[in-house]
Design an enzyme around this catalytic site. Structure first.
Site, PDB file in Angstrom:
ATOM      1  CB  CYS A  30      -0.971  -0.089   1.261  1.00  0.00           C
ATOM      2  SG  CYS A  30       0.006  -0.035   2.758  1.00  0.00           S
ATOM      3  CB  CYS A  33       4.424   0.241   2.386  1.00  0.00           C
ATOM      4  SG  CYS A  33       3.087  -0.897   2.844  1.00  0.00           S
ATOM      5  CG  ASP A 436      11.657 -32.066 -12.338  1.00  0.00           C
ATOM      6  OD1 ASP A 436      11.813 -33.253 -12.127  1.00  0.00           O
ATOM      7  OD2 ASP A 436      11.645 -31.186 -11.190  1.00  0.00           O
ATOM      8  CG  ASP A 615      11.558 -27.427  -9.116  1.00  0.00           C
ATOM      9  OD1 ASP A 615      12.001 -28.601  -9.740  1.00  0.00           O
ATOM     10  OD2 ASP A 615      11.604 -27.546  -8.079  1.00  0.00           O
ATOM     11  CG  ASP A 619      14.733 -30.295 -13.481  1.00  0.00           C
ATOM     12  OD1 ASP A 619      14.941 -31.358 -13.861  1.00  0.00           O
ATOM     13  OD2 ASP A 619      14.091 -29.940 -12.362  1.00  0.00           O
TER      14      ASP A 619
END
Lengths: 735, 49
Positions: A30, A33, A436, A615, A619
């Site tokens: 927001c 912040c 995967d 991931d 891989d």
């Protein structure tokens, strides 16, 4: 957090003697912040500057001697924001390039508007009563604006064209450069000869449109990298380094050097490759190898960065630290696979290879033709020039980038962050999708498998107890807590945790620790955790859960005519149930990184174009070997760095959106190239015939550009009806 | 047509002014954080509480 942390490798010393640091901040949602963070950090003694970039969620801080980097991070944590410093040298470089492109765009825009002002006066004057003197005057002013502006704003194209020619290739920037220089050169000549035609407007307008496309494309990728960088930085890759006196100091993993001794707490992720110096534990290496069963460790065992430590604390001697946390052979495989991919040639460049020689040959042939037909030399040269200018590749050069920019924006909204500029073109040719399993088809964190008739209150209580345990299995359970952590929890090493609740002892841990019976007929991929409260006991299975829309996405991919396969590093009996649930028959399990590459190479040798979605660290080489690669944002950092795109969120839908988006984009690219070719087929004969007036040329050139751009905008919408229907199905499946 | 002697330099000058303005805004970082600029206006940092 009272623990000392050493962030010194992220701190840069500025010219004004202040220390500077950039931080990625999580939890900004927001406007308030901004003030919260900036004022909070500025209230620290010694902090001079704090500026938050709301678009990229980055905070730039500068401080003098009184403050320190860990003060800033601590203050932000106290304010409720997770923050992690990072070094962004590559990003700074890209930000400078974006500014440069924008400056060029501004200059081209200024020149375009002012030349148009003059050109329109000339055009209307040409059909009414402008005197040749006024026209020449206007043309000279146009030249005065256009020449310096083109020299400045054309640099991105000129530089790229020169680079291409030096390396003996042709890319799209070569015809652009030739077209612009010719149009300008001829216009100056025509003006000097006091003739009515000049093409300053066309040349500058071409530069302006192309720069706009380049800038948008660059900006989209820069934003992707900023988000991906934040995700990576916020994973908080910190390690506890043991100082010679035995005190642990939190340091970023990038600061680790071989020989350092690090302390790995239970449930912590390893920050570097190393050898166990002391302690006993087991590690979950699912991110590294895809194997879901934990591996037992003793002194002297080798461990890899990215593994999750089990229930014992370890002292690990770092063998490869800093940026080299990869296993050597993974890196080697990666280099080989990346080199193989470099052979791919972009569609636009392939067109340029054909286009440039054809155009130049046509110009030459028409000049010779007119000479043979008896025209004088000057007239023949002017015809050749007219052909070159009319084919000045405005529409052709815009055809591909315009689609790319629109489609990239669409995919960004679908949750996809694109690393490679030519992803869409490569993806459109894909006919095989290889997944995967661990962390890709399944969620990165395991899910609970409750026995039928389990009491929710009992599970909730187990969850509260699990909050106090750092065992990996407890984390899945902790998400089901129905209250805060329990007081006075005692940990029994290697067995579980216990506490007293409502006068009865509650235990969470192994089946033996809780005296719980072993349930029958369990699937092979379930790990068990037991909970006992007084007389009541429950055995909870913890299992890798499929992503919520995995079944629907795989079905939709198959409906697109794609061959879907699984290549997993996990055991065959853990892969089989997942494959069965998804209806995938082509499955290979227990593969090492090299096996995955071999499998992909075999597919490619059969003429398949492969999209690899993965991931894990294992891989990374396979991703590089595939035609196109995607990786979830939860994947290993190295894997993400080598994936063509990264997708966000818990769902698999972005994979489908990417495939669809790429197909639509490829179709529109071909249509656009078709439009450009048709335009040339009509305009070139006119030019060869010597009947092109400046007005016709201007209308034809801008007309084709606008047509191509408008057509490209269609890439923002879902292409066919069935795609829109699939999207709705997916939403329902998840809801 | 003598009026052109004034008008064209004026048009160019105005255009250059716009260009200079753009380059200045670019240099002073006004395009670095487009989303932030939209929400910073809501900050009441001039009100001392």
């Amino acid at each position: 957090m009272t623990e000392a942390a050493d962030y010194s490798i992220f701190v840069a010393r500025g010219e004004d003697g202040l220390s500077q640091m950039s931080l990625a901040i999580d939890g900004i949602d927001c406007a308030a912040c901004i003030a919260d963070i900036e004022d909070g950090v500025k209230s620290l003694p010694g902090v001079v500057r704090a500026r938050l970039n709301y678009s990229t969620h980055r905070l730039a801080v500068a401080w003098s001697a009184e403050a320190s980097a860990s003060d800033v991070v601590g203050k932000l944590e106290q304010l409720g924001y997770r923050a992690h410093p990072f070094t962004g040298r590559v990003e700074e470089e890209e930000a400078r390039r974006a500014q440069w492109l924008l400056r060029c765009l501004g200059v081209a825009g200024f020149a375009m508007m002012n030349i148009m002002l003059l050109s329109i006066s000339v055009w209307s004057g040409n059909v009414s009563d402008i005197t040749p003197e006024t026209r020449d005057f206007f043309h000279w002013i146009s030249a005065l604006i256009a020449l310096p502006a083109a020299a400045y704003a054309g640099q991105p194209f000129f530089q790229s064209a020169i680079r291409a020619i030096r390396s003996g290739k042709l890319n799209m920037d070569v015809p652009i450069t030739i077209g612009v220089s010719l149009a300008l050169g001829i216009s100056v000549f025509e003006t000097a000869m006091s003739r009515p035609e000049a093409y300053f407007d066309s040349a500058i307008m071409l530069l302006f449109f192309l720069l706009a496309g380049r800038y948008l494309d660059h900006e989209a990728r820069r934003r992707t990298r900023a988000v991906a960088g934040n995700v990576a930085a916020l994973r908080g890759e910190m390690a506890h380094r043991l100082e010679p006196d035995g005190t642990p100091v939190r340091v970023p993993v990038q600061a680790l050097k071989p020989g350092d001794l690090i302390l790995v707490a239970p449930g912590e992720r390893l920050g570097a490759d190393g050898v166990v110096a002391s302690g006993r534990s087991c590690v979950d290496e699912s991110l590294v190898t895809g194997e879901t069963l934990p591996r037992e460790l003793t002194v002297g065992a080798t461990v890899y960065a990215g593994s999750l430590n089990g229930d014992g604390a370890l002292h690990v001697t770092v063998t490869a630290g800093g940026q080299n946390t990869l296993v050597d052979d993974v890196q080697r495989l990666l280099d080989g696979a990346l080199a193989a991919r470099g052979a791919y040639v972009r569609l636009a460049d392939r067109v340029a290879r054909l286009y440039a020689p054809v155009v130049h040959l046509t110009a030459l042939v028409s000049m010779i033709g007119w000479l043979i037909a008896g025209a004088d030399l000057h007239f023949a040269v002017m015809i050749a020039v007219a052909v070159l200018i009319i084919t000045c590749p405005c529409a052709l050069a815009l055809a591909v980038p315009a689609v790319q920019v629109t489609a990239t924006g669409r995919l960004f909204r679908a949750g996809l962050l694109i690393n490679a500029g030519d992803l869409l073109e490569r993806l459109a040719t894909v006919d095989t999708v290889v997944f995967d399993k661990t962390g890709t088809l399944t969620l990165p964190e395991p899910a609970l498998r409750l026995p039928p008739g389990a009491d929710p209150a009992l599970v909730g209580l187990a969850g509260r107890l699990a909050l106090s345990s750092r065992h990996p299995l407890s984390r899945a359970l902790a998400a089901h807590a129905d209250g805060g952590a329990l007081p006075d929890v005692a940990e029994v090493p290697g067995q579980g945790v216990r506490a007293v609740v409502d006068g009865a002892e509650a235990r969470l841990g192994s089946l033996a620790f809780c005296a719980a019976p072993v349930p029958e007929d369990l699937p092979a991929d379930v790990s068990l955790i037991a909970f006992r409260h007084g007389a009541r006991a429950v055995v909870i299975g913890v299992q890798q859960a499929l992503r919520p829309d995995a079944v629907a996405v795989v079905a939709a991919l198959k409906a697109r005519g794609l061959d879907v396969r699984i290549l997993s590093g996990d055991r065959a009996d853990a892969v089989a149930p997942v494959a069965a649930a998804l209806g995938i028959t082509e499955v290979a399990a227990g593969l090492k990184p090299a096996d995955k590459i071999a499998a992909l190479e075999a597919l490619k040798a059969q003429g398949h174009k492969v999209l690899m979605v993965g991931d894990g660290l294992n891989d990374a080489p396979a991703l590089a070997a595939a035609t196109v690669s995607l990786s979830p944002a939860t994947g290993a950092a190295v894997t993400q760095a080598h994936a063509d795109a990264v997708f966000l969120g818990r769902r698999l839908a972005p994979v489908l959106a990417t495939v669809d988006g790429a197909r639509v984009a490829a179709r529109l690219m071909r249509q656009n190239l078709g439009i450009a070719v048709v335009y040339n087929l009509i305009a070139v004969p006119l030019a060869i015939g010597g009947i092109v007036t400046p007005l016709v040329a201007a209308l034809a050139m801008s007309g084709s550009s606008i047509l191509v751009t408008v057509n490209a905008l269609r890439a923002a919408r879902p292409g066919r009806k069935d795609e829109a229907i699939d999207a709705n199905h997916l939403k329902e499946a998840v809801a | 047509m003598n009026v052109l002697v004034f008008l064209i330099p004026m048009a160019l000058l105005l255009g250059l002014l716009g260009l200079a303005g753009f380059l200045w805004s670019l240099k002073s970082g006004q395009y670095d954080d487009l989303d932030g600029a939209a929400v910073r206006i809501l900050n009441d940092d001039d009100v001392k509480t």
